[in-house]
Motif scaffolding. Structure first.
Motif, PDB file in Angstrom:
ATOM      1  N   ILE A 155       5.508  10.278   6.848  1.00 33.70           N
ATOM      2  CA  ILE A 155       4.946   9.383   6.049  1.00 33.70           C
ATOM      3  C   ILE A 155       6.104   8.759   4.905  1.00 33.70           C
ATOM      4  CG2 ILE A 155       3.493   9.446   4.176  1.00 33.70           C
ATOM      5  CD1 ILE A 155       1.653  11.283   5.150  1.00 33.70           C
ATOM      6  N   ASP A 156       7.054   9.481   4.674  1.00 31.65           N
ATOM      7  CA  ASP A 156       8.103   8.791   4.000  1.00 31.65           C
ATOM      8  C   ASP A 156       8.662   7.692   4.848  1.00 31.65           C
ATOM      9  OD1 ASP A 156       7.728  10.246   1.890  1.00 31.65           O
ATOM     10  OD2 ASP A 156       9.333  11.646   2.278  1.00 31.65           O
ATOM     11  N   ILE A 157       8.976   8.151   6.220  1.00 35.64           N
ATOM     12  CA  ILE A 157       9.498   7.023   6.968  1.00 35.64           C
ATOM     13  C   ILE A 157       8.665   5.739   7.064  1.00 35.64           C
ATOM     14  CG2 ILE A 157      10.269   6.513   9.493  1.00 35.64           C
ATOM     15  CD1 ILE A 157      11.195   9.412   9.579  1.00 35.64           C
ATOM     16  N   SER A 158       7.278   6.027   7.293  1.00 39.00           N
ATOM     17  CA  SER A 158       6.359   4.984   7.481  1.00 39.00           C
ATOM     18  C   SER A 158       6.171   4.146   6.140  1.00 39.00           C
ATOM     19  CB  SER A 158       4.961   5.552   7.760  1.00 39.00           C
ATOM     20  OG  SER A 158       5.035   6.380   8.925  1.00 39.00           O
ATOM     21  N   ARG A 159       6.368   4.820   4.822  1.00 44.75           N
ATOM     22  CA  ARG A 159       5.991   4.089   3.729  1.00 44.75           C
ATOM     23  C   ARG A 159       7.518   3.168   3.597  1.00 44.75           C
ATOM     24  NH1 ARG A 159       2.445   5.438  -0.277  1.00 44.75           N
ATOM     25  NH2 ARG A 159       1.117   7.149   0.075  1.00 44.75           N
ATOM     26  N   ASN A 160       8.428   3.667   3.905  1.00 43.07           N
ATOM     27  CA  ASN A 160       9.752   2.896   3.815  1.00 43.07           C
ATOM     28  C   ASN A 160       9.674   1.717   4.416  1.00 43.07           C
ATOM     29  OD1 ASN A 160      12.496   2.299   2.689  1.00 43.07           O
ATOM     30  ND2 ASN A 160      12.995   3.203   4.605  1.00 43.07           N
ATOM     31  N   PHE A 161       8.986   1.838   5.955  1.00 43.95           N
ATOM     32  CA  PHE A 161       9.097   0.813   6.891  1.00 43.95           C
ATOM     33  C   PHE A 161       8.098  -0.174   6.308  1.00 43.95           C
ATOM     34  CE2 PHE A 161       6.847  -0.767  10.574  1.00 43.95           C
ATOM     35  CZ  PHE A 161       7.892  -1.604  11.144  1.00 43.95           C
ATOM     36  N   ILE A 162       7.012   0.105   6.016  1.00 44.17           N
ATOM     37  CA  ILE A 162       5.918  -0.745   5.538  1.00 44.17           C
ATOM     38  C   ILE A 162       6.426  -1.630   4.403  1.00 44.17           C
ATOM     39  CG2 ILE A 162       3.638  -1.058   4.611  1.00 44.17           C
ATOM     40  CD1 ILE A 162       2.774   1.371   5.900  1.00 44.17           C
ATOM     41  N   THR A 163       7.232  -1.011   3.560  1.00 45.93           N
ATOM     42  CA  THR A 163       7.787  -1.648   2.213  1.00 45.93           C
ATOM     43  C   THR A 163       8.802  -2.729   2.717  1.00 45.93           C
ATOM     44  OG1 THR A 163       7.503   0.191   0.989  1.00 45.93           O
ATOM     45  CG2 THR A 163       8.946  -1.378  -0.061  1.00 45.93           C
ATOM     46  N   LYS A 164       9.692  -2.585   3.560  1.00 45.09           N
ATOM     47  CA  LYS A 164      10.761  -3.510   3.819  1.00 45.09           C
ATOM     48  C   LYS A 164      10.256  -4.550   4.959  1.00 45.09           C
ATOM     49  CE  LYS A 164      14.627  -0.338   2.992  1.00 45.09           C
ATOM     50  NZ  LYS A 164      15.702   0.240   3.168  1.00 45.09           N
ATOM     51  N   GLN A 165       9.179  -3.988   6.034  1.00 46.94           N
ATOM     52  CA  GLN A 165       8.991  -4.931   7.077  1.00 46.94           C
ATOM     53  C   GLN A 165       7.928  -5.861   6.723  1.00 46.94           C
ATOM     54  OE1 GLN A 165      10.410  -5.628   9.548  1.00 46.94           O
ATOM     55  NE2 GLN A 165       9.376  -4.905  11.405  1.00 46.94           N
ATOM     56  N   TYR A 166       6.911  -5.252   5.872  1.00 49.00           N
ATOM     57  CA  TYR A 166       5.656  -5.993   5.450  1.00 49.00           C
ATOM     58  C   TYR A 166       5.531  -6.522   3.976  1.00 49.00           C
ATOM     59  CZ  TYR A 166       3.617  -4.359   9.980  1.00 49.00           C
ATOM     60  OH  TYR A 166       3.189  -4.712  11.079  1.00 49.00           O
ATOM     61  N   LYS A 167       6.765  -6.268   3.055  1.00 51.68           N
ATOM     62  CA  LYS A 167       6.852  -6.544   1.851  1.00 51.68           C
ATOM     63  C   LYS A 167       5.592  -5.955   0.970  1.00 51.68           C
ATOM     64  CE  LYS A 167      10.468  -8.640   2.864  1.00 51.68           C
ATOM     65  NZ  LYS A 167      10.976  -8.146   4.357  1.00 51.68           N
ATOM     66  N   ILE A 168       5.424  -5.036   1.255  1.00 48.16           N
ATOM     67  CA  ILE A 168       4.017  -4.250   0.779  1.00 48.16           C
ATOM     68  C   ILE A 168       4.666  -2.972  -0.041  1.00 48.16           C
ATOM     69  CG2 ILE A 168       2.014  -3.002   0.924  1.00 48.16           C
ATOM     70  CD1 ILE A 168       1.251  -4.835   3.382  1.00 48.16           C
ATOM     71  N   PRO A 169       4.288  -2.739  -1.409  1.00 47.16           N
ATOM     72  CA  PRO A 169       5.169  -1.900  -2.081  1.00 47.16           C
ATOM     73  C   PRO A 169       4.568  -0.267  -1.740  1.00 47.16           C
ATOM     74  CG  PRO A 169       3.835  -2.937  -3.581  1.00 47.16           C
ATOM     75  CD  PRO A 169       3.605  -3.581  -2.142  1.00 47.16           C
ATOM     76  N   ALA A 170       4.492  -0.085  -0.305  1.00 44.98           N
ATOM     77  CA  ALA A 170       3.964   1.269  -0.037  1.00 44.98           C
ATOM     78  C   ALA A 170       4.681   2.445  -0.630  1.00 44.98           C
ATOM     79  CB  ALA A 170       4.066   1.355   1.411  1.00 44.98           C
ATOM     80  N   ASP A 171       6.096   2.313  -0.905  1.00 41.35           N
ATOM     81  CA  ASP A 171       6.806   3.308  -1.428  1.00 41.35           C
ATOM     82  C   ASP A 171       6.411   3.701  -2.918  1.00 41.35           C
ATOM     83  OD1 ASP A 171       7.760   1.170  -2.520  1.00 41.35           O
ATOM     84  OD2 ASP A 171       9.834   1.491  -2.619  1.00 41.35           O
ATOM     85  N   VAL A 172       5.267   3.137  -3.731  1.00 45.17           N
ATOM     86  CA  VAL A 172       5.040   3.277  -5.006  1.00 45.17           C
ATOM     87  C   VAL A 172       3.373   3.496  -5.061  1.00 45.17           C
ATOM     88  CG1 VAL A 172       7.153   2.492  -6.046  1.00 45.17           C
ATOM     89  CG2 VAL A 172       4.880   1.033  -5.552  1.00 45.17           C
ATOM     90  N   LEU A 173       2.725   3.100  -4.089  1.00 46.77           N
ATOM     91  CA  LEU A 173       1.152   3.208  -4.123  1.00 46.77           C
ATOM     92  C   LEU A 173       0.637   4.390  -3.639  1.00 46.77           C
ATOM     93  CD1 LEU A 173       0.498  -0.581  -2.708  1.00 46.77           C
ATOM     94  CD2 LEU A 173       0.283   0.302  -5.041  1.00 46.77           C
ATOM     95  N   LEU A 174      -0.374   4.808  -4.162  1.00 51.57           N
ATOM     96  CA  LEU A 174      -1.035   5.937  -3.588  1.00 51.57           C
ATOM     97  C   LEU A 174      -1.734   5.643  -2.504  1.00 51.57           C
ATOM     98  CD1 LEU A 174      -2.746   7.264  -6.945  1.00 51.57           C
ATOM     99  CD2 LEU A 174      -0.877   8.139  -5.805  1.00 51.57           C
TER     100      LEU A 174
END
Length: 298
Positions: free
Chosen positions: A208-227
């Protein structure tokens, strides 16, 4: 008696047909920068030619010649030199050579003493007036060309560095680079053998850490800070991620939260399936971004 007549005749001939070379220095003591006057005259030339040093080159080095004028008539020659000396001391005008009708003559030497007459508190003025020099474009170019070229080279270097950094940053953040980087991270996770060892908690935390980091950078969605619930809402509202990929992220993230709080204990096939689904999601992300560009025109 004849000898006396002969001698007198010879003396008369010498006096009648010889030239007289004379010189005169007006002042032998000068103040610093004061203009002195030196004259040379030759009489009884009888049309003979006079050869001496060129203009402004008759006097020695320390004598700054201001004006050097020559006047010549058939029977008389005069050279007047105005000069100044700008250092204190004693200076010598040596015997100067004058070639008259092919015969060499010399002036007598002179000694000039230069003194500083300035007193303490006197106003100091320039000894010589500044010369005004008119410069054209070529002269200014010769004066400043290296400065101009240096500035142009510096600007060119800044321009090149700026675009290289911008290109590198853009390339680093490009979808394909981010996809490949995340796939490598997933391969590293697989080599840790969390699935084979049944370490489901460590597996889902890193996945999930890898996925959150990927979503944040690839889609410009702040997945690294959102619940997780907030992230799911944002993905559905944003419409950047395709429904198929949203479903994968939603299922795996919710399962990961349950694993974190020990509310579920997935088996190896489930863990392997979730790993493969995230890998598929990462690979299909480029298609999501292409569709988004077509939809928005950005």
């Amino acid at each position: 008696m004849k000898k006396i007549y002969f001698i007198l005749f010879a003396l008369f001939s010498v006096l009648a047909f010889s030239q007289t070379l004379g010189s005169r220095l007006e002042k032998k003591t000068l103040a610093l920068g004061e203009v002195g006057l030196f004259r040379v005259n030759i009489s009884d030339l009888q049309g003979k030619d006079v050869i001496s040093a060129p203009k402004n080159e008759l006097l020695p080095f320390h004598f700054e010649e201001i004006k050097d004028s020559i006047s010549k008539r058939p029977d008389f020659y005069e050279r007047v030199i105005e000069f100044a000396i700008f250092e204190e001391g004693k200076y010598t005008i040596p015997a100067l050579d004058f070639l008259i009708g092919g015969q060499l003559y010399h002036t007598i030497p002179y000694e000039v003493e230069v003194i500083n007459t300035a007193q303490k508190g006197d106003e100091i003025n320039d000894i010589m007036k500044n010369k005004e020099v008119k410069l054209d474009v070529k002269d200014y170019w010769e004066l400043y060309k290296w400065y101009i070229l240096g500035v142009l080279i510096l600007l060119a270097l800044i321009f090149i560095i700026y675009y290289l950094v911008r290109y590198a940053k853009r390339r680093k953040n490009s979808p394909m680079v981010m996809t490949n980087q995340t796939l490598k991270e997933l391969e590293i996770l697989k080599k840790k053998k969390f699935i084979e060892n049944g370490d489901y908690r460590s597996f889902y935390v890193e996945l999930i850490d890898i996925s959150r980091n990927f979503i944040t950078k690839q889609y410009k969605i702040p997945a690294d800070v959102l619940l997780t619930d907030d992230l799911i809402d944002v993905m559905k509202t944003n419409n950047t991620i395709s429904p198929e990929n949203e479903k994968i992220v939603e299922d795996i993230f919710l399962r990961g939260d349950l694993v974190k709080f020990a509310k579920t204990f997935p088996d190896q096939p489930t863990m392997q399936t979730d790993f493969n689904d995230i890998k598929t999601f990462v690979k299909r992300s480029s298609k999501d971004l292409e569709d988004e560009q077509l939809r928005t025109g950005v």
